[in-house]
Design a protein around this motif. Structure first.
Motif, short mmCIF file in Angstrom:
data_model
loop_
_atom_site.label_atom_id
_atom_site.label_comp_id
_atom_site.label_asym_id
_atom_site.label_seq_id
_atom_site.Cartn_x
_atom_site.Cartn_y
_atom_site.Cartn_z
N GLN A 97 29.50 -10.50 -15.02
CA GLN A 97 29.94 -11.61 -14.18
C GLN A 97 31.45 -11.79 -14.27
OE1 GLN A 97 27.51 -14.85 -15.61
NE2 GLN A 97 25.85 -14.28 -14.25
N ARG A 98 32.05 -11.95 -13.09
CA ARG A 98 33.49 -12.22 -13.00
C ARG A 98 34.28 -11.27 -13.90
NH1 ARG A 98 35.23 -17.24 -11.13
NH2 ARG A 98 36.64 -17.42 -12.90
N ILE A 105 24.31 -7.55 -15.05
CA ILE A 105 25.43 -7.93 -14.18
C ILE A 105 26.58 -8.37 -15.05
CG2 ILE A 105 26.26 -9.51 -12.40
CD1 ILE A 105 23.39 -9.61 -11.33
N ASP A 142 31.77 -9.90 -9.47
CA ASP A 142 30.74 -9.42 -10.37
C ASP A 142 30.53 -7.93 -10.12
OD1 ASP A 142 30.40 -12.11 -11.00
OD2 ASP A 142 28.46 -12.29 -9.99
#
Length: 163
Positions: free
Chosen positions: A138-139, A136, A149
């Motif tokens: 993130q941000r 993932i 995400d």
């Protein structure tokens, strides 16, 4: 449902489907569809398919290069969009299955995708054809001022690049 190669005259319907995806706020960081020329310039190796029935184009799928470095020549990012009224009816899966075969025929050994974690149907769709989560980000970017995400998915060919 007929799966075939994208043709320039398909752009109006393809753009409409893309705009439907954009409107959900769950399909892309884009907030408007690009010009035809810009969109077409991102298609790698003529790898763009449409799903068409008697009502017209119901979905599309394309591969974009992830890098212009030669070491990544067989790695592509897949995008798939389905018309609102055709979602959940197997159109996306047909497109992705056809794209996997088509991309392998052109030497692609890895397909990747980035999907918002909230887009559960898209995650399930990609996983149903063999893409699996690798992480993932993130941000990673903002959409309408909100950090989002992105789940990274990947599929490694069992036929190409296995030496």
């Amino acid at each position: 449902m007929n799966i075939r190669s994208f043709r320039k005259e398909d752009w109006s319907q393809v753009k409409d489907i893309y705009e439907q995806g954009i409107a959900t706020g769950q399909a892309t960081f884009e907030t408007s569809a690009p010009s035809f020329e810009k969109w077409e310039s991102t298609i790698a190796s003529n790898l763009c398919l449409v799903a068409e029935d008697e009502k017209g184009i119901q979905g599309w799928c394309k591969i974009s290069n992830v890098s212009d470095r030669c070491v990544y020549s067989g790695v592509g990012e897949v995008s798939v969009y389905v018309r609102d009224e055709s979602r959940g009816k197997g159109v996306g899966k047909l497109l992705l299955q056809a794209m996997i075969k088509e991309s392998e025929s052109k030497g692609y050994w890895t397909l990747s995708a980035g999907v918002f974690p909230e887009n559960i149907p898209s995650l399930h769709l990609h996983q149903s054809v063999g893409l699996h989560e690798v992480g993932i980000r993130q941000r990673i970017g903002k959409l309408n001022g909100v950090w989002r995400d992105v789940v990274l998915l990947e599929r490694r060919s069992q036929n190409i690049g296995i030496d």
